[in-house]
Enzyme design. Structure first.
Site, PDB file in Angstrom:
ATOM      1  N   ASP A 145       0.837  -1.203   0.000  1.00 25.14           N
ATOM      2  CA  ASP A 145       0.000   0.000   0.000  1.00 25.14           C
ATOM      3  C   ASP A 145       0.870   1.251   0.000  1.00 25.14           C
ATOM      4  OD1 ASP A 145      -2.580  -1.236   0.103  1.00 25.14           O
ATOM      5  OD2 ASP A 145      -2.159  -1.800   2.176  1.00 25.14           O
ATOM      6  N   LYS A 205       0.573  -8.312  -2.188  1.00 25.51           N
ATOM      7  CA  LYS A 205      -0.871  -8.066  -2.164  1.00 25.51           C
ATOM      8  C   LYS A 205      -1.096  -6.607  -2.544  1.00 25.51           C
ATOM      9  CE  LYS A 205      -3.177  -7.458   1.774  1.00 25.51           C
ATOM     10  NZ  LYS A 205      -4.099  -6.319   1.620  1.00 25.51           N
ATOM     11  N   LYS A 234     -10.932  -6.388  -1.998  1.00 19.20           N
ATOM     12  CA  LYS A 234     -12.013  -6.760  -1.076  1.00 19.20           C
ATOM     13  C   LYS A 234     -13.354  -6.757  -1.820  1.00 19.20           C
ATOM     14  CE  LYS A 234      -9.653  -6.707   2.995  1.00 19.20           C
ATOM     15  NZ  LYS A 234      -8.328  -6.415   2.386  1.00 19.20           N
ATOM     16  N   ALA A 289     -16.913  -7.210  -3.127  1.00 21.15           N
ATOM     17  CA  ALA A 289     -18.126  -7.515  -2.358  1.00 21.15           C
ATOM     18  C   ALA A 289     -19.315  -6.974  -3.135  1.00 21.15           C
ATOM     19  CB  ALA A 289     -18.033  -6.892  -0.968  1.00 21.15           C
ATOM     20  N   GLY A 324      -2.664  -8.027   9.850  1.00 20.86           N
ATOM     21  CA  GLY A 324      -2.730  -7.430  11.185  1.00 20.86           C
ATOM     22  C   GLY A 324      -1.417  -7.516  11.942  1.00 20.86           C
ATOM     23  N   LYS A 330       2.246  -9.715  16.605  1.00 21.41           N
ATOM     24  CA  LYS A 330       3.692  -9.962  16.452  1.00 21.41           C
ATOM     25  C   LYS A 330       3.964 -10.931  15.296  1.00 21.41           C
ATOM     26  CE  LYS A 330       5.908  -8.685  20.634  1.00 21.41           C
ATOM     27  NZ  LYS A 330       4.815  -8.378  21.598  1.00 21.41           N
ATOM     28  N   PRO A 331       5.063 -10.688  14.569  1.00 24.57           N
ATOM     29  CA  PRO A 331       5.436 -11.638  13.509  1.00 24.57           C
ATOM     30  C   PRO A 331       5.557 -13.044  14.092  1.00 24.57           C
ATOM     31  CG  PRO A 331       6.861  -9.697  13.418  1.00 24.57           C
ATOM     32  CD  PRO A 331       6.024  -9.560  14.662  1.00 24.57           C
ATOM     33  N   GLY A 332       5.020 -14.006  13.383  1.00 21.78           N
ATOM     34  CA  GLY A 332       5.073 -15.395  13.840  1.00 21.78           C
ATOM     35  C   GLY A 332       3.836 -15.811  14.612  1.00 21.78           C
ATOM     36  N   GLY A 360       2.805  -5.370   5.811  1.00 25.63           N
ATOM     37  CA  GLY A 360       2.982  -4.246   4.889  1.00 25.63           C
ATOM     38  C   GLY A 360       3.995  -3.262   5.406  1.00 25.63           C
TER      39      GLY A 360
END
Lengths: 228, 228
Positions: free
Chosen positions: A9, A34, A66, A68, A179, A186-188, A201
């Protein structure tokens, strides 16, 4: 094998060429990119194509609008991207099947693209309505057999719940989890809860050192699940 | 006062200039236009601006990207359209408030744009999930106080149900109703059920005689409610 999907983004006045440069730098650490509406509206189809071109040799080149809407509108939205190298498309599960996801899935199957359905979202408001109908959303996933689903890293119990349901019903889909980073997880953490990919991102693309940030997260992902 | 919102989706290989020409021809019969993703992906921002320019002196210039994302993404999607003349934006009520519609509404309020929320959709699949949570969707509408909502002409009992709920809770929103024409509902039927506007696309824009088609529907709309 990377578990990082890079969300590309635009923020501030970054150019599309600067974004492609940064993707190129971190490419060996990512499984895909993405691309969302903010990039499309700023840089148009030529900009999206530049991103796709640099990302094409990763496994997942995801159009994340997204979607819809009714089937003819979703099909007409994706049509111009056929043949560009984009190979996955994100749509919302909550819109239902007949006249929407059913015909859209048939179309993108024919075109050789893969469908990813949003099952739950990363913001708190996802609990207002969406998370109340999670079982109905899983029914749509079961009927439609998409390639993947989106479930947020910010509520890992939702990943665990969905994962359990999928396993008990023999539904084989990849779980993509947004998220991570700026949004709080947290990563992971999403992989540990059962996700296949973490969508990341800003904390890579807008890090002072994207290569270092991507490599750091890739190494966390490489740790045994129990340590992440 | 017209009750027609013209949906300007491209079909076949129509050019943006041909679409603007047709809008100009029917302009005296319409209350506004609705611009969607198919037009954006084909003609980019320059194409959208051409449409906005020809439609600017109608009351409603609606960006219909069916936004359904976290607040920063929706804001970043709409930002480039600020100041173009577009004055209404459609998003899905389904995604909920905190982190999504709440902050997005604050942003577009500041910018002087109006929010329209999708409450129900015109395709049969809308009954799979969305229509089960219609009361929760009306709660989101009640809390957020958007300018308008979208409720389909294809299921007039949903318009009647929503209208009754709105009245009993003193919620003052305009009802926009898609699904007229190609999707099956008759012109005038949504107004009769309680809608304020009927969203009509192909049966005007792709009629052999758009002026005649728009005038015919406008005259149906002018009939007393009982005759439509």
């Amino acid at each position: 094998m990377s578990r990082i999907i890079l969300a590309v983004d635009p923020y501030g006045d970054i150019s599309v060429d600067e974004i492609t440069k940064r993707i190129d730098i971190v490419k060996k650490y990512i499984a895909g990119v993405k691309i969302g509406l903010p990039l499309l509206v700023r840089f148009g189809m030529p900009g999206v194509k530049k991103i796709i071109d640099v990302a094409k040799d990763t496994e997942h080149v995801i159009l994340d609008f997204k979607l819809a809407d009714i089937a003819p509108v979703m099909i007409s939205t994706i049509e111009p991207f056929i043949g560009t190298g984009a190979n996955e498309v994100i749509a919302h599960a909550f819109i239902g099947l007949d006249g929407a996801l059913k015909e859209f899935k048939e179309y993108i199957d024919e075109q050789g693209l893969k469908l990813i359905l949003v099952a739950s979202m990363s913001h708190p408001g996802s609990t207002d309505i969406m998370d109340h109908v999670l079982d109905k959303i899983i029914n749509v996933v079961d009927k439609l057999e998409p390639y993947g689903i989106v479930v947020p890293a910010t509520r890992p119990h939702i990943i665990q719940y969905v994962k359990k349901k999928l396993l008990s019903r023999n539904i084989d889909v990849k779980i993509y989890s947004p998220g991570i980073g700026v949004q709080g997880a947290k990563p992971g953490s999403a992989l540990r809860a059962g996700a296949d990919y973490e969508i990341i991102g800003r904390s890579i693309l807008y890090s002072p050192n994207p290569l270092e940030a991507a490599s750091r997260i890739a190494h966390i992902h490489d740790e045994p699940v129990s340590l992440r």
